[in-house]
Design a protein around this motif. Structure first.
Motif, PDB file in Angstrom:
ATOM      1  N   ALA B 442       1.978  -2.943   6.105  1.00  0.00           N
ATOM      2  CA  ALA B 442       1.437  -3.521   7.335  1.00  0.00           C
ATOM      3  C   ALA B 442       0.200  -2.711   7.722  1.00  0.00           C
ATOM      4  N   CYS B 443      -0.726  -3.328   8.434  1.00  0.00           N
ATOM      5  CA  CYS B 443      -1.983  -2.639   8.744  1.00  0.00           C
ATOM      6  C   CYS B 443      -2.572  -3.148  10.045  1.00  0.00           C
ATOM      7  N   ALA B 444      -2.867  -2.214  10.938  1.00  0.00           N
ATOM      8  CA  ALA B 444      -3.553  -2.543  12.193  1.00  0.00           C
ATOM      9  C   ALA B 444      -4.955  -1.945  12.143  1.00  0.00           C
ATOM     10  N   GLN B 445      -5.932  -2.714  12.609  1.00  0.00           N
ATOM     11  CA  GLN B 445      -7.316  -2.242  12.547  1.00  0.00           C
ATOM     12  C   GLN B 445      -8.045  -2.521  13.860  1.00  0.00           C
ATOM     13  N   HIS B 446      -8.914  -1.589  14.172  1.00  0.00           N
ATOM     14  CA  HIS B 446      -9.774  -1.749  15.340  1.00  0.00           C
ATOM     15  C   HIS B 446     -11.221  -1.682  14.881  1.00  0.00           C
ATOM     16  N   MET B 447     -12.031  -2.622  15.362  1.00  0.00           N
ATOM     17  CA  MET B 447     -13.433  -2.658  14.941  1.00  0.00           C
ATOM     18  C   MET B 447     -14.334  -2.805  16.153  1.00  0.00           C
ATOM     19  N   GLU B 448     -15.479  -2.137  16.061  1.00  0.00           N
ATOM     20  CA  GLU B 448     -16.488  -2.282  17.116  1.00  0.00           C
ATOM     21  C   GLU B 448     -17.859  -2.382  16.470  1.00  0.00           C
ATOM     22  N   ALA B 449     -18.727  -3.140  17.125  1.00  0.00           N
ATOM     23  CA  ALA B 449     -20.112  -3.219  16.660  1.00  0.00           C
ATOM     24  C   ALA B 449     -21.042  -3.239  17.866  1.00  0.00           C
ATOM     25  N   ARG B 463     -11.621   1.268  12.140  1.00  0.00           N
ATOM     26  CA  ARG B 463     -10.482   2.179  12.108  1.00  0.00           C
ATOM     27  C   ARG B 463      -9.286   1.424  11.522  1.00  0.00           C
ATOM     28  N   SER B 464      -8.673   1.992  10.503  1.00  0.00           N
ATOM     29  CA  SER B 464      -7.547   1.326   9.850  1.00  0.00           C
ATOM     30  C   SER B 464      -6.317   2.230   9.866  1.00  0.00           C
ATOM     31  N   VAL B 465      -5.176   1.625  10.184  1.00  0.00           N
ATOM     32  CA  VAL B 465      -3.920   2.381  10.295  1.00  0.00           C
ATOM     33  C   VAL B 465      -2.841   1.644   9.516  1.00  0.00           C
ATOM     34  N   PHE B 466      -2.226   2.355   8.577  1.00  0.00           N
ATOM     35  CA  PHE B 466      -1.232   1.719   7.710  1.00  0.00           C
ATOM     36  C   PHE B 466      -0.354   2.800   7.086  1.00  0.00           C
ATOM     37  N   PRO B 467       0.877   2.473   6.730  1.00  0.00           N
ATOM     38  CA  PRO B 467       1.665   3.443   5.955  1.00  0.00           C
ATOM     39  C   PRO B 467       1.103   3.520   4.538  1.00  0.00           C
ATOM     40  N   SER B 468       0.984   4.734   4.035  1.00  0.00           N
ATOM     41  CA  SER B 468       0.353   4.949   2.737  1.00  0.00           C
ATOM     42  C   SER B 468       1.349   4.739   1.599  1.00  0.00           C
ATOM     43  N   ILE B 469       0.851   4.269   0.482  1.00  0.00           N
ATOM     44  CA  ILE B 469       1.693   4.164  -0.715  1.00  0.00           C
ATOM     45  C   ILE B 469       2.171   5.545  -1.155  1.00  0.00           C
ATOM     46  N   ARG B 470       1.405   6.561  -0.841  1.00  0.00           N
ATOM     47  CA  ARG B 470       1.821   7.923  -1.206  1.00  0.00           C
ATOM     48  C   ARG B 470       3.158   8.292  -0.580  1.00  0.00           C
ATOM     49  N   SER B 471       3.485   7.633   0.544  1.00  0.00           N
ATOM     50  CA  SER B 471       4.741   7.945   1.226  1.00  0.00           C
ATOM     51  C   SER B 471       5.957   7.592   0.373  1.00  0.00           C
ATOM     52  N   THR B 472       5.771   6.713  -0.596  1.00  0.00           N
ATOM     53  CA  THR B 472       6.876   6.347  -1.483  1.00  0.00           C
ATOM     54  C   THR B 472       7.179   7.470  -2.476  1.00  0.00           C
ATOM     55  N   PHE B 473       6.218   8.371  -2.639  1.00  0.00           N
ATOM     56  CA  PHE B 473       6.344   9.382  -3.686  1.00  0.00           C
ATOM     57  C   PHE B 473       6.372  10.811  -3.169  1.00  0.00           C
ATOM     58  N   ASP B 476       6.641  13.464   3.964  1.00  0.00           N
ATOM     59  CA  ASP B 476       5.770  13.835   5.083  1.00  0.00           C
ATOM     60  C   ASP B 476       4.339  13.326   4.962  1.00  0.00           C
ATOM     61  N   VAL B 477       4.162  12.206   4.315  1.00  0.00           N
ATOM     62  CA  VAL B 477       2.823  11.609   4.262  1.00  0.00           C
ATOM     63  C   VAL B 477       2.616  10.801   5.531  1.00  0.00           C
ATOM     64  N   THR B 478       1.523  11.030   6.219  1.00  0.00           N
ATOM     65  CA  THR B 478       1.245  10.222   7.405  1.00  0.00           C
ATOM     66  C   THR B 478      -0.087   9.497   7.290  1.00  0.00           C
ATOM     67  N   TYR B 479      -1.092  10.157   6.726  1.00  0.00           N
ATOM     68  CA  TYR B 479      -2.399   9.506   6.635  1.00  0.00           C
ATOM     69  C   TYR B 479      -2.540   8.758   5.314  1.00  0.00           C
ATOM     70  N   ALA B 506       0.300   6.928  10.209  1.00  0.00           N
ATOM     71  CA  ALA B 506       1.408   5.972  10.298  1.00  0.00           C
ATOM     72  C   ALA B 506       2.522   6.425   9.355  1.00  0.00           C
ATOM     73  N   ALA B 507       3.716   6.552   9.868  1.00  0.00           N
ATOM     74  CA  ALA B 507       4.858   6.901   9.023  1.00  0.00           C
ATOM     75  C   ALA B 507       5.350   5.630   8.329  1.00  0.00           C
ATOM     76  N   ALA B 508       6.017   5.808   7.198  1.00  0.00           N
ATOM     77  CA  ALA B 508       6.604   4.660   6.493  1.00  0.00           C
ATOM     78  C   ALA B 508       8.116   4.692   6.663  1.00  0.00           C
ATOM     79  N   HIS B 509       8.721   3.520   6.828  1.00  0.00           N
ATOM     80  CA  HIS B 509      10.178   3.434   6.947  1.00  0.00           C
ATOM     81  C   HIS B 509      10.794   2.577   5.848  1.00  0.00           C
ATOM     82  N   VAL B 510       9.950   2.114   4.964  1.00  0.00           N
ATOM     83  CA  VAL B 510      10.389   1.337   3.797  1.00  0.00           C
ATOM     84  C   VAL B 510       9.564   1.839   2.613  1.00  0.00           C
TER      85      VAL B 510
END
Lengths: 152, 748
Positions: B442-449, B463-473, B476-479, B506-510
């Motif tokens: 999932a990914c939430a983004q904020h944009m301004e121009a 600005r993009s916020v999402f759980p990282s694929i690194r969290s699967t491996f 304590d991955v947050t960014y 963003a923390a991952a829960h899955v």
């Protein structure tokens, strides 16, 4: 023992009557062209013909298929070799991964048997139960129309 | 059935070592147990090609076939340089082994990585055949040439089939790569041609063999109940009722992997039976109590809101040029928008399946995998074997889209075969597939121009916020990883003086995993939509606006801007970010789609352009929106610059399919979670694109001599924005959250 007439051959299978035809075909008769996709009749990968009607084998109990004529992709053919749809599928290069295609072809074959010249709407209505995650729908539609023309 | 899997033994010793005179390896002969064929002389100068004295050519393809046509395309490349007769070639799938090079079929890079090696592999064999013929005729090799399947000498009548030359050619030294002369593109017979895929006839007759189709003698069937929450473990169970189901033999506990699970199986309880149906039925009769673990309270409604909140706060900057804050503060006009894309599932049509057999300390597996070398490693870990004692045979894949890069299901089969002492097939149900996904983030983004007084864009904040694929491996991955922000954020190509790109935690829960085009999905949606919002704010036509925003054609040198940009693992020298190519695909898509035509009410066209996997794609969508808010995508045009093309029909097909998958992501697909469990179960409630939502699709490939770039994934990212921009053009309503909610689009 349940008697199943598949592609013109009678098989006797020793299985509970509520076993879905899909698993009897695949695990007991070794016919793997009929695919498992969802188990609830929602994707069409397991489509076979039962007395000529496109039927989801994953939700059809073998007890209910007994005494009826079952045709799977392995038994589909035209008057001289390939069914016109199989020919068209190859002409149009429909498949990508190919997994859903036996079900798509069986669904389309039932459509053309009942509606030899389907409209776009009739194709959509007949085929919307068959999912293709690769997204070959446009070519499927093209191939169905090509086969419909060939049959004429 | 399995005979379909291996029409021959695979090459053994005559591998990359350069050993010339190869012998049919004492390789595996699955099922039949037949002994290896008697040794016979072969021309096998490398691991990718083998020519028999009969003249039969076998091409061994290192990458997995999941529908892209790679098995055919790479064989085309080799056969062309070998100058072989296409119809006489047998194409087989390599086993999982490092000697074939990187086999991870992921990242839209198989042609990029293997076109040259396989051309050289074919040229190498051809070179040796020509040398052998020249020696026999006592002429210079340079005076000989080839025609498909034959070497032809300078004197009339000097013409020998490859088969007749095999023995002599095998005694020739293997030429070094620099000694090889590759064909000029004008001489190609197969590269660049729309050849049908080699498995086409098998597919339309139901004879193609996928992982789920493999059967071994004495094989048991397994169905596994896994912890419903990621990180959960088995507390207690009662299997009496399950064991009473006819055909059921036993239940086997599979230990849960510690968090994060990586590629390891999730654990659970497996029912072993004599048919898939018996195993599935019995599984429903298991009574199990679980410990849910740390993710037991995961609730997506709360989580999705938290992602959006984080996107509203400053994050870590990965690209920062000029002074965005000052430019925004001083702007004559400012706009801002927030975008959201939920967790998604791959839902490839063939669910996860694998067959494993262990005999005399050797584990052999048959499965549909994108990543056979990883499967080999994960299997070895699961059963405590050395990798040398694990063999991975790769079937066709009934779709992959990234899910089949993760071999947890393969390790399950091996674990159970080891525990049961018999071959075991593991078949996931669709419910298993969706519940135990490596979910698209999932990914939430904020944009301004900001625009200056002349209407020129002068500031861009993403600005993009999402759980990282690194969290699967890793714990304590947050960014997000830099490589994740590379996918459509920091590589923004527009000519804007002040740019800042940020990533929030963003923390991952899955389990989070790659899904076709990966983070380019949300980023392509947000950037493509926001540029359209900017065009509206500027009062400009979107096509004119995009071209103006791209600025003068130029190379965007991110490294010079201090951005540590990975460029999909390719060099920026070979694959620069070239805005002339963005511009060209935008113009081509606009021209071919009939951009600017007068349209009926509540009908609109939208455009978006996105570079991903080194390929440039512009999408134009035309949609009609019903009074009830129903969106009908009538037509999609994709203009594609993916560099050099091996099989134009398969490239076209990949982009047709990407448009459909992008449409499904946009209009239908979404996942939600409560108490740590995914709420959707199957295709009844996880909606995907179907025939009735399929638009007319046109793919326009830009002829190019540029190095080959990605094809499998790059069509997906611009689709969502193009469709939503078209919805805006049709209705004046802006979609910023996927999937599209028709209730926002009604006329009432």
């Amino acid at each position: 023992m349940i008697e199943l007439n598949v592609n013109g051959v009678v098989h006797h299978v020793d299985a509970p009557s509520d076993m879905p035809l899909l698993w009897a075909l695949r695990d007991l008769l070794g016919l793997h062209g009929t695919k498992f996709g969802c188990g609830i009749g929602a994707c069409g990968a397991c489509t076979v013909h039962v007395d000529g009607d496109a039927t989801r084998a994953c939700v059809t109990a073998i007890g209910d298929a007994q005494g009826r004529h079952i045709v799977t992709i392995e038994g589909l053919h035209g008057d001289h070799g390939d069914h016109p749809l199989q020919h068209a599928w190859k002409q149009v290069n429909v498949p990508q991964c190919g997994y859903c295609q036996p079900g798509q072809i069986m669904q389309a074959a039932a459509l053309l048997a009942q509606t030899p010249k389907p409209t776009d709407q009739q194709i959509d209505d007949a085929m919307m139960g068959n999912i293709c995650r690769c997204g070959t729908y446009q070519r499927i539609k093209t191939a169905i129309k090509m086969a419909a023309g060939e049959q004429a | 059935m399995i005979a379909n899997l291996s029409r021959r033994g695979l090459l053994g010793a005559a591998a990359a070592s350069g050993l010339v005179l190869g012998f049919r390896a004492a390789g595996y002969h699955p099922i039949t147990g037949a002994k290896a064929a008697p040794a016979s002389a072969l021309l096998a100068p490398n691991v990718y090609v083998e020519i028999e004295p009969t003249g039969r050519v076998t091409v061994v393809v290192p990458r997995s076939e999941m529908g892209t046509g790679i098995k055919t395309s790479l064989a085309q490349a080799l056969a062309d340089e070998l100058d072989a007769e296409w119809g006489g070639i047998v194409v087989v799938q390599a086993q999982g082994d490092a000697r074939y090079g990187d086999q991870n079929t992921d990242g839209s890079r198989s042609v990029r990585q293997f076109l040259l090696p396989l051309r050289r592999a074919g040229a190498s064999a051809r070179h040796m055949l020509v040398a052998a013929a020249a020696e026999r005729w006592k002429v210079a090799a340079a005076d000989c040439h080839t025609e498909p399947g034959f070497v032809v000498g300078p004197t009339a009548g000097q013409r020998l089939g490859y088969g007749a030359l095999v023995e002599a050619a095998a005694r020739q030294p293997v030429p070094p790569a620099e000694a090889l002369t590759l064909k000029p593109s004008s001489a190609w017979r197969y590269i660049g041609k729309p050849l049908p895929v080699v498995d086409l006839d098998d597919i339309v007759h139901g004879k193609a063999v996928y992982g789920i189709d493999v059967v071994l003698p004495g094989m048991k069937y397994a169905s596994i109940e896994r912890p419903p929450v990621y990180g959960g473990t088995l507390k207690s169970y009662d299997a009496k009722a399950a064991l009473a189901v006819p055909g059921v033999e036993r239940v086997v506990e599979i230990p849960a992997a510690p968090l994060p699970a990586g590629f390891a199986p999730l654990g659970g309880l497996a029912v072993i039976a004599n048919s898939t149906w018996a195993a599935q039925q019995a599984r429903q009769k298991l009574t199990i109590a679980w410990n849910d673990g740390p993710n037991g309270s995961f609730d997506s409604a709360t989580y999705y809101k938290a992602l959006a909140t984080t996107a509203g706060q400053p994050g870590r900057a990965l690209r920062n040029g000029g002074n965005v804050d000052a430019a925004l503060a001083g702007a004559a006009k400012r706009i801002a928008a927030d975008y959201f894309v939920p967790h998604l599932a791959h839902a490839m049509m063939e669910p996860e399946a694998a067959v494993a057999r262990i005999v005399d300390g050797q584990c052999e597996v048959w499965t549909a995998t994108q990543n056979p070398q990883q499967a080999r490693q994960t299997v070895a870990q699961a059963i405590g074997f050395d990798q040398a004692h694990v063999t991975i045979n790769i079937t066709l894949l009934g779709g992959g889209f990234g899910r089949k890069s993760k071999p947890d299901y393969v390790a399950e089969a091996a674990f159970l075969a080891h525990a049961v002492g018999a071959p075991v097939k593991v078949t996931w149900t669709r419910e298993d597939d969706i519940r135990h996904e490596y979910f698209h983030a999932a990914c939430a983004q904020h944009m301004e121009a900001g625009f200056d007084a002349d209407g020129k864009a002068v500031a861009w904040l993403h600005r993009s916020v999402f759980p990282s694929i690194r969290s699967t491996f890793s714990p304590d991955v947050t960014y997000g990883a830099e490589g994740e922000m590379d996918q459509g954020v920091v590589d923004m190509p527009y000519d804007i003086a002040n740019v800042r790109c940020e990533n929030g935690p963003a923390a991952a829960h899955v389990r989070i995993g790659w899904y076709r085009s990966v983070y380019n999905i949300p980023h392509g949606f947000a950037v493509g939509s926001f540029v359209d919002e900017m065009a509206v704010a500027a009062g400009k036509d979107p096509v004119e606006f995009i071209i103006a925003l791209l600025g003068e054609p130029r190379i965007v040198d991110l490294h010079a801007m201090g951005v540590n940009y990975g460029n999909y693992g390719a060099s920026l020298a070979d694959y620069p970010i070239d805005t002339a190519r963005h511009r060209a695909v935008v113009q081509l898509a606009a021209e071919r789609s009939g951009w600017g035509a007068k349209l009926p009410p509540r009908t609109g066209m939208g455009i978006a352009v996105h570079r991903s996997f080194l390929t440039y794609v512009a999408a134009v969508a035309r949609v009609g929106v019903g009074s009830d808010g129903t969106v009908a995508v009538q037509r999609i045009d994709l203009a594609v610059d993916c560099g050099q093309v091996v099989n134009p029909d398969r490239v076209t097909a990949q982009f047709e399919g990407a448009a459909i998958m992008g449409l499904g992501n946009t209009l239908f697909s979404s996942l939600s979670f409560k108490e740590g469990q995914v709420q959707e179960t199957n295709f009844g409630d996880y909606a995907v694109a179907r025939m009735d939502s399929t638009p007319e699709t046109h793919v326009h490939i830009v002829p190019s001599e540029a190095p080959p770039a990605g094809v499998g994934e790059p069509g997906v990212p611009p689709a969502s924005a193009a469709i939503c921009n078209a919805i805006y053009a049709a209705t004046g309503r802006r979609i910023r959250s996927l999937p599209v909610d028709p209730r926002q689009l009604t006329t009432s």
